[in-house]
Design an enzyme around this catalytic site. Structure first.
Site, PDB file in Angstrom:
ATOM      1  N   LYS A 263       0.829  -1.208   0.000  1.00  0.00           N
ATOM      2  CA  LYS A 263       0.000   0.000   0.000  1.00  0.00           C
ATOM      3  C   LYS A 263       0.863   1.258   0.000  1.00  0.00           C
ATOM      4  CE  LYS A 263      -3.790   0.072   2.453  1.00  0.00           C
ATOM      5  NZ  LYS A 263      -4.749   0.144   3.574  1.00  0.00           N
ATOM      6  N   GLU A 269      10.175  -6.043   3.861  1.00  0.00           N
ATOM      7  CA  GLU A 269      10.401  -7.330   3.213  1.00  0.00           C
ATOM      8  C   GLU A 269       9.955  -7.301   1.755  1.00  0.00           C
ATOM      9  OE1 GLU A 269       8.630  -8.487   7.356  1.00  0.00           O
ATOM     10  OE2 GLU A 269       8.509  -6.787   5.955  1.00  0.00           O
ATOM     11  N   GLY A 323      -5.241  -5.165   5.551  1.00  0.00           N
ATOM     12  CA  GLY A 323      -4.455  -6.113   4.769  1.00  0.00           C
ATOM     13  C   GLY A 323      -5.019  -7.513   4.768  1.00  0.00           C
ATOM     14  N   ARG A 324      -5.427  -8.015   5.946  1.00  0.00           N
ATOM     15  CA  ARG A 324      -5.914  -9.391   6.038  1.00  0.00           C
ATOM     16  C   ARG A 324      -7.320  -9.538   5.460  1.00  0.00           C
ATOM     17  NH1 ARG A 324      -5.176  -6.894  10.748  1.00  0.00           N
ATOM     18  NH2 ARG A 324      -6.893  -6.561  12.213  1.00  0.00           N
ATOM     19  N   GLU A 410      -4.694 -12.087  14.087  1.00  0.00           N
ATOM     20  CA  GLU A 410      -4.285 -10.686  14.006  1.00  0.00           C
ATOM     21  C   GLU A 410      -5.455  -9.771  14.342  1.00  0.00           C
ATOM     22  OE1 GLU A 410      -0.987  -9.104  11.241  1.00  0.00           O
ATOM     23  OE2 GLU A 410      -2.844  -8.564  10.197  1.00  0.00           O
ATOM     24  N   HIS A 441      -3.761 -38.237  10.681  1.00  0.00           N
ATOM     25  CA  HIS A 441      -2.504 -38.944  10.927  1.00  0.00           C
ATOM     26  C   HIS A 441      -1.443 -38.015  11.481  1.00  0.00           C
ATOM     27  CE1 HIS A 441      -3.915 -42.597   8.842  1.00  0.00           C
ATOM     28  NE2 HIS A 441      -4.599 -41.739   8.108  1.00  0.00           N
ATOM     29  N   LYS A 566       8.978  -5.227  14.541  1.00  0.00           N
ATOM     30  CA  LYS A 566       9.518  -4.554  13.358  1.00  0.00           C
ATOM     31  C   LYS A 566      10.443  -3.415  13.757  1.00  0.00           C
ATOM     32  CE  LYS A 566       5.642  -3.680  11.130  1.00  0.00           C
ATOM     33  NZ  LYS A 566       4.731  -3.299  10.026  1.00  0.00           N
TER      34      LYS A 566
END
Length: 618
Positions: A263, A269, A323-324, A410, A441, A566
């Protein structure tokens, strides 16, 4: 002060919010309660020595009633509750072909009624309306929360700050359709004239997990896979160079388009990965190729242009998109449309829209996201089950749990109320999951005989890729679904020592083979898994998580918890630069971090202080 009684007054604010003011005075204690809006209630407790402000749902009679009700539920067992046919019928509902069965929850009809009372006390309906009306319910960032606008029909009006945002949304969607059609048809080509058949989407968090979930679910859908023929879509999220290597492995820069999703165009990153792929393209095709091989999803056009991307090839999204919750924005729609075509992804948006409308309009007793959210509050805050297992019985949904893990944890991983008051109860769920039967399993041992973990079982009636073999007892999908139907009953009923003894199980093995049962789950059965149904499933979980936050009285739409790490990483980054470039020793950290950093630097002393460009080669 020794007043007794209650004075109750009602006010209207200039902003049309209803104010309630309640004044309690018992003995020397004064209690002042102000209802400012569905999201804000102020409680003042005043005595000669103490002033306290709180805004907590746990102070209400409905919450306390739920707490008292736990004792009644503790006297029951799902073996007995499942024998009550009328109860089970009341805990089943259907919407648009989606069937929900929550009869295996540790709940009675009375429990559900009390949850509805709790929802009313929490002003759940008003809070839902406030979200759809564009009010700034994300109060810590002073923003609307309007991911529902991202999939609204063109004729819908959804306002934020007095402006209908739907035309802006569709302007971007139309731009995505036009651009993706050009790329897919070959009318937009790379710098050497070759068609761009490979796409790498760079983003992290919500810019990665949501689109990856949808992409993975669509890969084996017949319509989507046919539309994607000859194309590849990959997602680069981790700043680890190994992730870069895996993403570019086997790809040719000449036929690759990179979508950079940030954005602000400053995410550390993402931008390092973007610069890495820019170098990959430039070193092969020259710097002038960047504008033909890289596009952006961003609002910072100045930095987009500075990076080398034509700002006309930047696709916008807005502050009111978290964002999510952004998979239905250009963040997800652009790369997914490049892979599958806009017509397929438009069906995904329509599926999400159908649940938005259902969530906004259906009465709570028939409202799938509301019921799921209330049951989660019941399990977490009252029964004391902090985790939830998401168990889709289809490999196509293998990335559902990781995405919902982020959306849920979050959003609701908060320890204070929306007004900043420390919560005296547990909120938020620990989400994890794996497709069946793989999970059986792996961790089902724990959920059957260890900790109690409520489970979401998700089944699909028609497989995306059916297989039939001659002379088999059942087909592959029926084998899968046999487990989908069996596991919830195994968790609910368990197996008693008496049953084992009647089967002549050796006495020393009886304790090991006993299953206590009484372990809650719910089942969602979808008729198919195409783009439309994937959109529905996404929206069900998004709104379920919002319901939980609305009831708990927290802000589900900020994420301050990600900031501290961060910030500290920035200090470490400066130290690594100083040590690599100038040979400076590690300073300013605690003993443990200093030791670790020093060891890392000494063991990687072969890293050049002035490196030449080196890209992965696998």
């Amino acid at each position: 002060m020794k007043h007794k009684g209650l004075i109750h007054a009602i006010f209207y604010s200039l902003h049309r919010h209803l104010f309630y003011l309640s004044f309690y005075s018992y003995s020397s204690i004064v209690r002042l309660q102000i209802h400012i809006s569905p999201f804000t209630r102020l409680f003042f407790v005043i005595d000669p020595h103490h002033l306290q402000m709180a805004t907590l749902i746990s102070d209400t009679a409905a919450w306390k009633d739920m707490k008292a009700h736990v004792g009644e539920i503790d006297k029951t067992h799902l073996r007995d509750l499942m024998a009550e046919t009328d109860r089970c019928k009341s805990m089943m509902l259907e919407f648009d072909g989606i069937f929900l069965d929550y009869s295996r929850q540790r709940a009675t009809v009375d429990t559900v009624s009390k949850l509805f009372a709790l929802a009313e006390e929490a002003h759940l309906k008003q809070k839902i309306d406030s979200m759809f009306n564009g009010e700034h319910i994300n109060s810590t960032e002073n923003r609307s929360v309007l991911h529902v606008a991202l999939r609204a029909s063109k004729d819908t009006a959804i306002n934020s700050d007095g402006k209908n945002v739907v035309p802006d949304v569709w302007h971007v969607l139309d731009k995505i359709k036009e651009f993706s059609d050009k790329v897919r048809s070959g009318s937009w080509v790379g710098a050497t004239g070759k068609a761009l058949t490979n796409v790498i989407a760079i983003g992290i968090g919500g810019s990665f997990l949501g689109p990856l979930f949808v992409h993975t679910a669509l890969q084996t859908d017949p319509e989507a896979s046919k539309s994607a023929g000859g194309r590849q879509l990959r997602f680069l999220a981790n700043v680890d160079p190994v992730d870069v290597a895996r993403n570019i492995s086997g790809l040719d820069p000449e036929t690759t388009l990179v979508v950079v999703v940030s954005k602000t165009f400053t995410t550390a990153e993402t931008m390092l990965n973007a610069r890495t792929l820019r170098e990959w393209i430039s070193s092969a095709l020259g710097p002038q190729a960047v504008s033909k091989h890289m596009v952006a999803v961003s609002t910072n056009l100045k930095l987009v242009e500075k990076f080398g991307i034509d700002p006309h090839n930047a696709f916008a999204f807005w502050d009111w998109v978290g964002g999510r919750y952004s998979v239905c924005s250009a963040v997800g729609v652009l790369p997914l449309s490049l892979q599958y075509g806009f017509s397929v992804i438009e069906k995904f948006l329509k599926g999400a829209r159908s649940i938005d409308q259902h969530f906004h309009s259906a009465p709570f007793e028939n409202n799938i996201p509301v019921l799921l959210g209330l049951l989660s509050v019941w399990n977490v805050s009252f029964l004391g089950y902090p985790a939830r297992a998401i168990l889709p019985y289809t490999q196509a949904l293998e990335k559902l749990a990781p995405h919902i893990q982020q959306v849920s944890m979050e959003s609701n991983g908060k320890g204070v109320s929306i007004d900043g008051v420390r919560l005296p109860f547990e909120a938020g769920e620990i989400d994890f999951g794996e497709p069946g039967t793989n999970g059986q399993h792996s961790f089902y041992q724990l959920i059957h005989q260890g900790r109690v973990i409520p489970c979401d079982f998700i089944g699909i009636v028609k497989s995306q890729q059916p297989v039939y073999l001659k002379d088999e007892v059942v087909n592959n999908h029926d084998e899968l679904m046999s487990n989908f139907f069996a596991q919830p009953d195994a968790l609910a009923y368990g197996k008693t020592a008496e049953q084992l003894q009647s089967e002549n199980v050796a006495s020393h093995l009886v304790p090991h083979k006993t299953f206590t049962g009484n372990r809650p789950s719910l089942s969602l059965l979808l008729p198919s898994l195409d783009a439309y149904r994937i959109g529905q499933l996404l929206a069900i979980y998004e709104h379920r998580i919002a319901v939980e936050g609305f009831v708990w009285g927290i802000n589900s739409f900020d994420q301050w918890g990600v900031e501290l790490g961060k910030s500290l990483a920035s200090q470490v980054r400066k130290q690594l630069h100083a040590s690599r470039k100038k040979g400076e020793s590690v300073e300013g950290f605690n003993f443990s971090t200093t030791k670790l950093l020093t060891r890392y630097l000494e063991a990687s002393a072969d890293v050049p202080s002035e490196p030449t460009t080196l890209l992965p080669n696998i």
